[in-house]
Design a protein around this motif. Sequence first.
Motif, PDB file in Angstrom:
ATOM      1  N   LEU A  23     -44.914  12.338  26.560  1.00 61.80           N
ATOM      2  CA  LEU A  23     -44.483  11.286  27.473  1.00 61.80           C
ATOM      3  C   LEU A  23     -43.418  10.401  26.839  1.00 61.80           C
ATOM      4  N   HIS A  24     -43.511  10.206  25.534  1.00 65.84           N
ATOM      5  CA  HIS A  24     -42.452   9.486  24.827  1.00 65.84           C
ATOM      6  C   HIS A  24     -41.143  10.267  24.913  1.00 65.84           C
ATOM      7  N   ASN A  25     -41.200  11.575  24.707  1.00 68.14           N
ATOM      8  CA  ASN A  25     -40.026  12.433  24.837  1.00 68.14           C
ATOM      9  C   ASN A  25     -39.414  12.250  26.221  1.00 68.14           C
ATOM     10  N   TYR A  26     -40.241  12.328  27.243  1.00 65.46           N
ATOM     11  CA  TYR A  26     -39.738  12.180  28.615  1.00 65.46           C
ATOM     12  C   TYR A  26     -39.133  10.793  28.828  1.00 65.46           C
ATOM     13  N   HIS A  27     -39.781   9.778  28.305  1.00 62.23           N
ATOM     14  CA  HIS A  27     -39.299   8.393  28.411  1.00 62.23           C
ATOM     15  C   HIS A  27     -37.896   8.263  27.801  1.00 62.23           C
ATOM     16  N   TRP A  28     -37.695   8.875  26.651  1.00 60.32           N
ATOM     17  CA  TRP A  28     -36.415   8.764  25.957  1.00 60.32           C
ATOM     18  C   TRP A  28     -35.322   9.619  26.585  1.00 60.32           C
ATOM     19  N   TYR A  29     -35.685  10.775  27.120  1.00 63.65           N
ATOM     20  CA  TYR A  29     -34.669  11.741  27.529  1.00 63.65           C
ATOM     21  C   TYR A  29     -34.504  11.926  29.030  1.00 63.65           C
ATOM     22  N   VAL A  30     -35.254  11.182  29.850  1.00 60.27           N
ATOM     23  CA  VAL A  30     -35.072  11.313  31.289  1.00 60.27           C
ATOM     24  C   VAL A  30     -33.660  10.837  31.670  1.00 60.27           C
ATOM     25  N   LYS A  31     -33.055  11.558  32.603  1.00 54.22           N
ATOM     26  CA  LYS A  31     -31.705  11.229  33.072  1.00 54.22           C
ATOM     27  C   LYS A  31     -31.671  11.383  34.587  1.00 54.22           C
ATOM     28  N   GLY A  32     -30.661  10.801  35.184  1.00 53.16           N
ATOM     29  CA  GLY A  32     -30.456  10.981  36.616  1.00 53.16           C
ATOM     30  C   GLY A  32     -30.709   9.721  37.403  1.00 53.16           C
ATOM     31  N   LYS A  33     -30.634   9.894  38.720  1.00 52.31           N
ATOM     32  CA  LYS A  33     -30.714   8.733  39.607  1.00 52.31           C
ATOM     33  C   LYS A  33     -32.085   8.061  39.603  1.00 52.31           C
ATOM     34  N   GLU A  34     -33.097   8.756  39.140  1.00 59.12           N
ATOM     35  CA  GLU A  34     -34.443   8.176  39.063  1.00 59.12           C
ATOM     36  C   GLU A  34     -34.756   7.637  37.671  1.00 59.12           C
ATOM     37  N   PHE A  35     -33.738   7.480  36.838  1.00 61.15           N
ATOM     38  CA  PHE A  35     -33.941   7.056  35.450  1.00 61.15           C
ATOM     39  C   PHE A  35     -34.817   5.819  35.343  1.00 61.15           C
ATOM     40  N   PHE A  36     -34.443   4.753  36.050  1.00 60.65           N
ATOM     41  CA  PHE A  36     -35.159   3.486  35.877  1.00 60.65           C
ATOM     42  C   PHE A  36     -36.621   3.602  36.289  1.00 60.65           C
ATOM     43  N   THR A  37     -36.880   4.296  37.379  1.00 57.26           N
ATOM     44  CA  THR A  37     -38.252   4.482  37.851  1.00 57.26           C
ATOM     45  C   THR A  37     -39.067   5.299  36.850  1.00 57.26           C
ATOM     46  N   LEU A  38     -38.522   6.440  36.440  1.00 56.64           N
ATOM     47  CA  LEU A  38     -39.276   7.339  35.553  1.00 56.64           C
ATOM     48  C   LEU A  38     -39.357   6.816  34.131  1.00 56.64           C
ATOM     49  N   HIS A  39     -38.304   6.171  33.646  1.00 55.86           N
ATOM     50  CA  HIS A  39     -38.327   5.595  32.305  1.00 55.86           C
ATOM     51  C   HIS A  39     -39.518   4.630  32.186  1.00 55.86           C
ATOM     52  N   ALA A  40     -39.672   3.776  33.174  1.00 60.73           N
ATOM     53  CA  ALA A  40     -40.771   2.804  33.164  1.00 60.73           C
ATOM     54  C   ALA A  40     -42.125   3.501  33.347  1.00 60.73           C
TER      55      ALA A  40
END
Length: 149
Positions: A23-40
């Motif tokens: 989940l840390h990996n996903y938090h750091w590397y998520v990209k795209g228009k949903e970045f802010f939602t998924l990062h959080a």
Amino acid sequence: MNKELVTELNKQVSTWSVMYAKLHNYHWYVKGKEFFTLHAKFEELYTEATLHMDEIAERVLTLGGEPTATLKEHLNESVVKEAAGNENADAMVKTTVEDFDKIMKSLKKGMDLAAESGDDMTEDLLNAVYQSIEKHQWMLNAFLGEDNK
């Protein structure tokens, strides 16, 4: 001490350790228009993963067992795999939903073993974790626009 129950609890300790890193990996590397939602969301989930890992490990100690505590053990005993490192945002969410299915099966087995042993405290702990990730899974499926099972 119920060795079979402790073994199942240690699967959970290992699984939550792997999920924390994933989940840390996903938090750091998520990209795209949903970045802010998924990062959080991924930050929320990895923070919760730490709590689950610690509570279950402490329960193992309370029962007279020894919690898994090395990365090697965690990778070997986890019911989920670590992140591949090349997932896009949708794949990250789908994989998390699939991982929650695997975790819930292990939690259910642990609850059954605890119930057979008359260990209400362990059963309650695992049930609380189950309910929490079941709710997260529902929300992630809604994010993906998919029906829940």
